[in-house]
Design an enzyme around this catalytic site. Structure first.
Site, PDB file in Angstrom:
ATOM      1  N   LYS A  69       0.869  -1.167   0.000  1.00  0.00           N
ATOM      2  CA  LYS A  69       0.000   0.000   0.000  1.00  0.00           C
ATOM      3  C   LYS A  69       0.908   1.219   0.000  1.00  0.00           C
ATOM      4  CE  LYS A  69      -1.036   2.478   2.941  1.00  0.00           C
ATOM      5  NZ  LYS A  69      -0.568   3.778   3.570  1.00  0.00           N
TER       6      LYS A  69
ATOM      7  N   THR B  29       2.328   5.717   5.284  1.00  0.00           N
ATOM      8  CA  THR B  29       2.662   5.347   3.936  1.00  0.00           C
ATOM      9  C   THR B  29       2.855   3.963   3.428  1.00  0.00           C
ATOM     10  OG1 THR B  29       3.622   7.360   3.632  1.00  0.00           O
ATOM     11  CG2 THR B  29       4.509   5.680   2.271  1.00  0.00           C
TER      12      THR B  29
ATOM     13  N   GLU C 259      -1.108  10.016  -4.645  1.00  0.00           N
ATOM     14  CA  GLU C 259      -2.300  10.755  -4.230  1.00  0.00           C
ATOM     15  C   GLU C 259      -2.693  11.797  -5.264  1.00  0.00           C
ATOM     16  OE1 GLU C 259      -2.211  10.388   0.526  1.00  0.00           O
ATOM     17  OE2 GLU C 259      -0.960  11.919  -0.358  1.00  0.00           O
TER      18      GLU C 259
ATOM     19  N   ASN D  33      -4.830  15.817   0.789  1.00  0.00           N
ATOM     20  CA  ASN D  33      -3.976  16.070   1.940  1.00  0.00           C
ATOM     21  C   ASN D  33      -4.446  17.229   2.798  1.00  0.00           C
ATOM     22  OD1 ASN D  33      -1.897  14.025   1.929  1.00  0.00           O
ATOM     23  ND2 ASN D  33      -1.572  14.780  -0.151  1.00  0.00           N
TER      24      ASN D  33
ATOM     25  N   THR E 154      -9.513  14.806   8.613  1.00  0.00           N
ATOM     26  CA  THR E 154     -10.892  15.075   9.045  1.00  0.00           C
ATOM     27  C   THR E 154     -11.846  14.006   8.532  1.00  0.00           C
ATOM     28  OG1 THR E 154     -11.046  16.538   7.141  1.00  0.00           O
ATOM     29  CG2 THR E 154     -10.595  17.527   9.264  1.00  0.00           C
TER      30      THR E 154
END
Lengths: 414, 414
Positions: free
Chosen positions: B185, B196, B283, B409, B414
């Site tokens: 991953k 990470t 990402e 990011n 949240t």
């Protein structure tokens, strides 16, 4: 700071400096009012100091300016600069830069080796001598020793900058009044395609060439080298300082003397102010992030930790979202290329809205998330890192990472 | 590649490995179907090799796994891993990780030193032993030697990853058939808050511990260390390789032997494939960027130049916009921390849509902008850099920089 007074006038604040700017159309995409060629001229010979990019690919203007500095370091009279084309990776770039200095010299009735040149804009875009040949004689006729002329210089060198960056100070050295003024552009300290950071500083202080260079090198390390916008170092970064001696102070010939220190402080304030302005105006930035590191084993470690914090993309994105994501701060600290104990680190975030401790002894502590979000919603945020492992301090400046950074850089060339 | 055959089965492809995964709710924000705790078990003792993050701030699971590897490097039986909490910068983190290994060991009737552990998720979020205490006994009962169980492992460790990353191969070594499987991953190679990169590789090859570690260290350098998503190195990066010897080949005891080379190639293919998958799933990424550097003075220079190119935020933003902004490529090359001549560099961009030369001898050349935009509109882009200054090649992987990187990011915690 006691001896420093902020005054108007920018690079024209010191005695004997004048400037002029014009639009010649090098920066094609800009509005027709955007000036893109500028000149700063001293009526007397200047000692000059310079700092250039560490990138192995260097713009042609740097090659030419270096040669002129070597041949005439104590008789520089002018700086010419353009925005819109970096004149880098162009086959005939050096010839064009050299010829541009020649045109300026002819108009000013000086030798071309007395002219320095800097360019900022797209890399590898072809260029001709024409805009220089047409524009520089006009500029030589329009030179003015005025705050407006200085302001035009600061405007003319802007690329993606959103605000003009200039400052000037008056200070006393050896019983006489001296002046220093500076302007810069850079919206990535280090930001290749725009050929990034240009800093021009003028002063009427009387100082020996080697002392000036020595002080400039130190001050650059403590100011602009502490800024990180995006980790990319431009091909064209240039800092020029011209000192024409017209303040008529007793010459500063010793780098360790009191007068040298006085000038150091003045140059430091000018460059620090400009460096902060660059960080705050980072491409797409909405916030200035200052990282202060305390109690490090030594100053180099402290500066490396501070730089690592403001350079972390992940942390920058979290600050954009006003997220007190202290884990990212610890992670960025741990990534610094330096030796220090990592198990007793405290972190406090502060801004105009107050301060909140968010990490103690490298571990989480309860804190009010709403209060932390308020602190991080301000425009200027300080991350204070206590390494608890020595007595040295460090500092770095950066900005948040935003959608607009991507937008600006995805669209810049078009 | 002749000796390598792609097969199904992931980390369960090698003989004697089974796995199970469950949702225990550590990854709170995830849907109720997202498994977040997983175990890989070998029925026989394994020699193990590992590579961990270079970040000075390290996750508790790394501390515990290192201790277990030191005490029992040739008798490892299981890897447990969770997503959703990195168990890093927690005061009681080491105790929790140690206890989790103890729970797994009890369920599997082995010693806790035979268990390795890895965690990925938010840093500095408090954690308890409960999810491990509840989940691991369940997993021990549900172990299966199946492709589905292996696939679940790859899913369970995902955080912001958008695709599962696994591969398995069959190969012959010394006349017997052996297998190797891996999953990972990472949606930032190096990406702190998510803790990470986790890579788990299983194999039934019979190999001595020190030879396995030697090969893993080399292969990591040539695969995952060539990936850059965002320049942030996580606190929890972990690569584990377990080899249980059940293929019953003649033991590989010499790192320079033919059989060692055979295994090197197999491990390289597995790790290269996973590394490319990580880069492509960076990402917010829309494109995989591969930089190949040719004719460098040496391999280290070549790799540094390649890494510098794929690490440039500005270049990454330009590629997002399919902008053949070769000046940014030259600038990124010039920023590499390596010595090489910078005045004779050629650059070609290629993809499924063709290839376009965009820079020759470090200068601009005419090229069809539309064709270049077509090349850069593909999902997989190669930037080929010819340094014309030697015979060594280099390679690096990265991805473009997009609005979604910022979005992911800015909102992650949240």
């Amino acid at each position: 700071m006691d001896n420093l007074k902020i005054i108007r006038g920018g690079v024209c604040a010191p005695v004997g400096f004048s400037a002029a700017s014009v639009r010649v159309g090098i920066k094609k995409s800009a509005p027709s009012t955007k000036k893109d060629l500028t000149i700063i001229v001293s009526e007397a010979d200047c000692v000059a100091a310079a700092v250039f990019t560490s990138n192995k690919v260097k713009g042609a203007p740097i090659t030419v300016s270096k040669a002129h500095l070597e041949s005439d370091k104590s008789a520089i009279r002018a700086i010419i600069a353009n925005s819109g084309n970096a004149n880098t990776c162009n086959a005939n770039g050096v010839q064009i830069a050299e010829d541009a200095c020649g045109v300026a010299a002819k108009s000013l009735k000086i030798r071309k080796e007395q002219v320095l040149i800097a360019s900022t804009g797209v890399i590898g875009q072809s260029m001709t001598i024409d805009p220089f040949a047409n524009g520089l004689p006009v500029l030589a006729d329009e030179l003015a020793h005025s705050a407006a002329a200085a302001s035009d210089v600061a405007h003319a060198i802007m690329t993606t900058d959103t605000v003009k960056k200039e400052i000037s100070l008056e200070f006393e050295v050896g019983g006489v009044t001296a002046h220093i003024g500076g302007c810069c552009k850079g919206s990535g300290m280090i930001n290749p395609n725009m050929a990034t950071l240009l800093v021009f500083v003028t002063t009427d202080v009387n100082i020996r060439s080697d002392v000036l260079q020595n002080i400039l090198t130190h001050v650059t390390k403590k100011t602009f080298n502490r800024v990180s916008i995006d980790g990319d170092t431009s091909t064209n970064d240039t800092v020029f300082v011209l000192a024409n001696g017209l303040a008529a102070n007793e010459p500063i010939t010793d780098a360790n003397s009191e007068y040298a220190h006085t000038f150091y402080v003045a140059l430091f304030e000018v460059m620090l102010n400009l460096a902060e302005a660059v960080a705050a105006d980072g491409e797409g930035a909405t916030k200035l992030i200052t990282c202060r590191v305390y109690n490090a084993p030594d100053g180099e470690v402290a500066d490396k930790v501070a730089k690592s914090v403001v350079s972390s993309n992940l942390l920058k994105a979290a600050i954009f979202a006003a997220d007190a994501n202290w884990g990212r701060i610890l992670c960025a600290i741990g990534n610094a290329d330096a030796d220090f104990p990592s198990d007793n680190i405290d972190v406090i975030i502060t801004s105009l809205s107050g301060g909140v401790g968010i990490c103690k002894a490298s571990g989480g502590i309860p804190f009010d998330e709403d209060e932390a979000a308020r602190v991080l919603s301000e425009k200027e945020i300080t991350i204070a890192v206590n390494l608890n492992s020595g007595e040295a301090d460090g500092l770095a400046f950066g900005c948040d990472l935003t959608y607009d950074y991507v937008k600006i850089n995805a669209e810049y060339r078009t």
